[in-house]
Every structure is written in C-alpha cells, then in structure tokens.
Design a protein around this motif. Structure first.
Motif, PDB file in Angstrom:
ATOM      1  N   GLY A  14       0.797  -1.213   0.000  1.00 56.40           N
ATOM      2  CA  GLY A  14       0.000   0.000   0.000  1.00 56.40           C
ATOM      3  C   GLY A  14       0.833   1.266   0.000  1.00 56.40           C
ATOM      4  O   GLY A  14       1.774   1.400   0.788  1.00 56.40           O
ATOM      5  N   SER A  15       0.498   2.209  -0.883  1.00 55.71           N
ATOM      6  CA  SER A  15       1.168   3.512  -0.868  1.00 55.71           C
ATOM      7  C   SER A  15       0.894   4.200   0.462  1.00 55.71           C
ATOM      8  O   SER A  15      -0.211   4.129   1.003  1.00 55.71           O
ATOM      9  CB  SER A  15       0.671   4.380  -2.018  1.00 55.71           C
ATOM     10  N   ARG A  16       1.913   4.887   1.013  1.00 59.47           N
ATOM     11  CA  ARG A  16       1.783   5.415   2.367  1.00 59.47           C
ATOM     12  C   ARG A  16       2.754   6.547   2.633  1.00 59.47           C
ATOM     13  O   ARG A  16       3.739   6.708   1.930  1.00 59.47           O
ATOM     14  CB  ARG A  16       2.080   4.304   3.375  1.00 59.47           C
ATOM     15  N   ILE A  17       2.461   7.292   3.685  1.00 62.86           N
ATOM     16  CA  ILE A  17       3.429   8.206   4.282  1.00 62.86           C
ATOM     17  C   ILE A  17       3.355   8.001   5.793  1.00 62.86           C
ATOM     18  O   ILE A  17       2.259   7.834   6.350  1.00 62.86           O
ATOM     19  CB  ILE A  17       3.171   9.677   3.901  1.00 62.86           C
ATOM     20  N   GLY A  18       4.527   7.971   6.441  1.00 64.61           N
ATOM     21  CA  GLY A  18       4.535   7.663   7.856  1.00 64.61           C
ATOM     22  C   GLY A  18       5.497   8.528   8.644  1.00 64.61           C
ATOM     23  O   GLY A  18       6.417   9.141   8.105  1.00 64.61           O
ATOM     24  N   PHE A  19       5.249   8.553   9.936  1.00 59.82           N
ATOM     25  CA  PHE A  19       6.090   9.289  10.887  1.00 59.82           C
ATOM     26  C   PHE A  19       6.354   8.352  12.067  1.00 59.82           C
ATOM     27  O   PHE A  19       5.409   7.821  12.657  1.00 59.82           O
ATOM     28  CB  PHE A  19       5.385  10.553  11.380  1.00 59.82           C
ATOM     29  N   LYS A  20       7.611   8.159  12.402  1.00 54.19           N
ATOM     30  CA  LYS A  20       7.928   7.346  13.561  1.00 54.19           C
ATOM     31  C   LYS A  20       9.022   8.023  14.361  1.00 54.19           C
ATOM     32  O   LYS A  20       9.865   8.751  13.811  1.00 54.19           O
ATOM     33  CB  LYS A  20       8.350   5.936  13.164  1.00 54.19           C
ATOM     34  N   GLY A  21       9.006   7.797  15.659  1.00 57.03           N
ATOM     35  CA  GLY A  21       9.980   8.486  16.479  1.00 57.03           C
ATOM     36  C   GLY A  21      10.249   7.787  17.787  1.00 57.03           C
ATOM     37  O   GLY A  21       9.520   6.879  18.201  1.00 57.03           O
ATOM     38  N   THR A  22      11.345   8.201  18.414  1.00 56.26           N
ATOM     39  CA  THR A  22      11.734   7.685  19.723  1.00 56.26           C
ATOM     40  C   THR A  22      12.186   8.847  20.600  1.00 56.26           C
ATOM     41  O   THR A  22      12.674   9.871  20.111  1.00 56.26           O
ATOM     42  CB  THR A  22      12.898   6.680  19.611  1.00 56.26           C
ATOM     43  N   GLU A  23      12.011   8.674  21.895  1.00 57.81           N
ATOM     44  CA  GLU A  23      12.539   9.626  22.871  1.00 57.81           C
ATOM     45  C   GLU A  23      13.276   8.828  23.937  1.00 57.81           C
ATOM     46  O   GLU A  23      12.693   7.923  24.565  1.00 57.81           O
ATOM     47  CB  GLU A  23      11.431  10.440  23.512  1.00 57.81           C
ATOM     48  N   ASP A  24      14.526   9.137  24.142  1.00 54.89           N
ATOM     49  CA  ASP A  24      15.337   8.467  25.157  1.00 54.89           C
ATOM     50  C   ASP A  24      14.942   8.991  26.534  1.00 54.89           C
ATOM     51  O   ASP A  24      15.120  10.167  26.845  1.00 54.89           O
ATOM     52  CB  ASP A  24      16.816   8.729  24.873  1.00 54.89           C
ATOM     53  N   LEU A  25      14.405   8.098  27.366  1.00 55.89           N
ATOM     54  CA  LEU A  25      13.961   8.486  28.703  1.00 55.89           C
ATOM     55  C   LEU A  25      14.989   8.158  29.779  1.00 55.89           C
ATOM     56  O   LEU A  25      14.768   8.447  30.956  1.00 55.89           O
ATOM     57  CB  LEU A  25      12.640   7.782  29.030  1.00 55.89           C
ATOM     58  N   GLY A  26      16.105   7.560  29.368  1.00 51.89           N
ATOM     59  CA  GLY A  26      17.152   7.215  30.312  1.00 51.89           C
ATOM     60  C   GLY A  26      17.009   5.815  30.862  1.00 51.89           C
ATOM     61  O   GLY A  26      15.925   5.201  30.817  1.00 51.89           O
TER      62      GLY A  26
END
Length: 356
Positions: free
Chosen positions: A55-67
């Motif tokens: 499927g054609s798509r656009i995405g956003f993914k992310g991480t945050e280091d919490l320690g």
C-alpha cells in the motif's frame, strides 16, 4: 531516503527534569501499476492501481530516550491511493498503523491500531510479502475477515531470548453490556536460527453482531516457515481456521454473478508452498496456495502465482506478476493485491514501486 530530525530539549523546558533527545523519521512508499483483471461475470477490466505490491503510504515514527535504557516510541502511518489522491483504509487518517508505547530491556508495550501477530506470520512466509496479484490474502485467512489490523490494541513484544521472540495482543470489543462481543486476542512465537525462520501465529475474534455473536468465535492458527538456501529461498505455511468468520471472500460484491453469495467456510485449512530466486538485481517469485474447505459444500480452491522484480536502486523497483485461482463447487475467491480485493479469478500487473 528517510528524513530524520533530531530534537533536544533546551533551556527552561528542562528545569527539574532530564533533558531527552528525540528522533523523528518521515518515510513513505508510492506504488503504481497497470492491472488487467479477468474472469468476473461483468467481464475483464484494465485499471491503473496504487498499492499493488504494498500500500502507498506516508509515515512518521519516532523515539525519545527516557534514560536507563527506556524509550518512548510512536508510529503514525497513513495510506493513500496515488492514482486518485484518495485516502486509503476507508478514509482513516492513519488507517495503516497508529500507536504509542514504551520499549526497554523488558521488550515493547505498544497501544493503538496495529498489525495482528497471525497476519505477520503469514506475511513472513509469503514470497510476495502479502502483495502483488499473488497475495496470500486472496485465499489465506488472516484474522477472520481477512483483516490484517486490530483497533484498540495493546501489544507486547518480548526481547529476543536466544532464537525466540514472543508477541501478544489483546483488544476489547467496546460493546456496552457485553465485554466478550468483538473482543480479540492473539499471539505468536518466532524462532530464527541461521537460514531457518519459523513463526506460529494465533488469533481469536469473538463475533459482535446481533445475529452472529455467541455462534462461535473465529479462530485462526498458522505455522509459517522460510529457509534460505542462498541461491533460493523456500517458503511454506499451513493454517487451520474454525468458527464463524474464520474465512471469508475478499470481494463481497458477487464478482462471479451468483444469484446470492455463497457462505464462506467455517472449517477450513490453508496450505502454501513458494520460492524466491534472487540473482543480482533480479528476483523471481512463485507460489501455490490450496484452500481445503471442510464444510459440507466443499468449496475448495487453488491459486498459482508467478512474479518478477528488478531493482533499479535500493529504493526503486520495477515488477510484473500473474496469478490465477481455480474455484471449486461455487467457491468465490478473487485475485486481488495488497490493498484491492480484485474482480475475477485471474489478474496480471506491471508497475513501479519507490520508497523514501
């Protein structure tokens, strides 16, 4: 190429808390193909389709280091039709995936709209990756109604312990006065050792309509395997499907012109054998799928598929594929693709896929 943005918390915003660094990635895929479908009562049709291989798509993914090894993670993925610009998945903004969660040494806990473990087991074994016109979803049951995703999902993914990874999911049906209606539970066990990968997947979905709730839940099991010999990869799976909605026709629009659509099986078996032969930038793919209907109607079916892919670069492919289904005793399986259910019992496609 994926675009990554680094964000650091600075200044007064860090007062009293640890400054965390975040990474957000924007990515996507655009797939376009010419598709020729045949075998339907209305006749053959030629289409320009989006999302044939995937499927054609656009995405956003992310991480945050919490320690202390702990991170917050999220993913938002929106499907669209590149041929018309319309949104996919019935117009949902992030219909492909949408979740947030935590990951660390304990594994990952993710909450939102996500893929089912049973479907991911099928995708692993399919030489077509649950796409092209040879898609396993044409016949292989995935979560009852051929759905690959669950809403309202809590998912746990374990860390890899030796060669094994475990995945568990649960989702309430959110039906007032009846906690069982529409409830979903599932899981998988993945074993990877050298060239061998095995994955067992299970899914249980309680029916939620007034006429079907309490009849029997849809229960799907699948055992999938891939072995990489080097010059070629061999693929196999075997599935057991029981209960109302454990297997359905992908296309409910009565493509073969029956007076009424036949009921789908409530007791069936799925078997698939496939092969992938890569050589340089080229790859050949082939598969055979058998649907064994154990109900009295005995609506069996067989699908044969052949495909070719040529990599112009790491991000751009050209491809062509053909598939045909032999329906027996009134079975109504159709040849579709990654996002379309198809209109008849055969189809051919040729297209281009680009990732960014």
């Amino acid at each position: 190429m994926k675009k990554t943005i680094m964000i650091a918390a600075l200044g007064a915003g860090c007062s009293g808390v640890a400054c965390a660094q975040s990474a957000v990635t924007v990515y996507g895929l655009i797939d376009m193909a010419v598709v020729r479908e045949g075998g339907a009562a209305a006749g053959s049709v030629t289409k320009l389709s989006s999302g044939v291989t995937a499927g054609s798509r656009i995405g956003f993914k992310g991480t945050e280091d919490l320690g202390d090894g702990l991170s917050a993670v999220f993913l938002l993925e929106s499907g669209f039709q590149a041929d018309t610009g319309a949104m996919g998945q019935g117009g949902l903004l992030f219909g492909r995936q949408a979740y947030v969660g935590l990951q660390g040494k304990f594994g990952s806990v993710l909450v939102g709209r996500q893929y089912t473990p049973e479907y991911l087991a099928v995708v692993m074994a399919d030489p077509f990756g649950s796409g092209y016109v040879g898609d396993t979803k044409n016949m292989v049951a995935t979560t009852g109604n051929s759905f690959s995703r669950m809403d309202n999902t809590v998912k746990y993914i374990s860390p890899k312990i030796g060669a094994v990874t475990v995945e568990l999911v649960a989702a309430p049906g959110e039906v007032a006065g009846d906690s069982a209606a529409g409830r979903q539970l599932g899981g998988s066990v993945d074993y990877t050792a050298g060239p061998l990968r095995l994955r067992y997947g299970y899914h249980n979905r309680d029916n939620d309509s007034a006429t079907t709730h309490g009849v029997s839940s849809a229960r799907n099991h699948v055992l999938a395997a891939v072995y990489d010999f080097g010059p070629l990869m061999v693929h196999a799976l075997y599935g057991v499907n029981r209960g109302f909605n454990s297997a359905v026709w992908r296309n409910t629009a009565n493509p073969f012109g029956y007076a009424s659509m036949p009921a789908a099986s409530t007791d069936s078996r799925d078997a698939m054998l496939g092969v992938t032969v890569p050589f340089g930038p080229h790859a050949l793919m082939a598969s055979w799928i058998h649907k064994d209907d154990r109900d009295a109607a005995n609506r069996d079916a067989n699908q044969w598929a052949l495909g070719y892919r040529y990599r112009l670069s790491k991000r751009t492919d050209l491809y062509a594929a053909y598939a045909r289904i032999d329906n027996r005793n009134g079975a109504s399986y159709t040849v579709g693709s990654a996002i379309e259910s198809g209109s008849g019992d055969r189809a051919a496609s040729a297209g281009i896929r680009h990732t960014f």
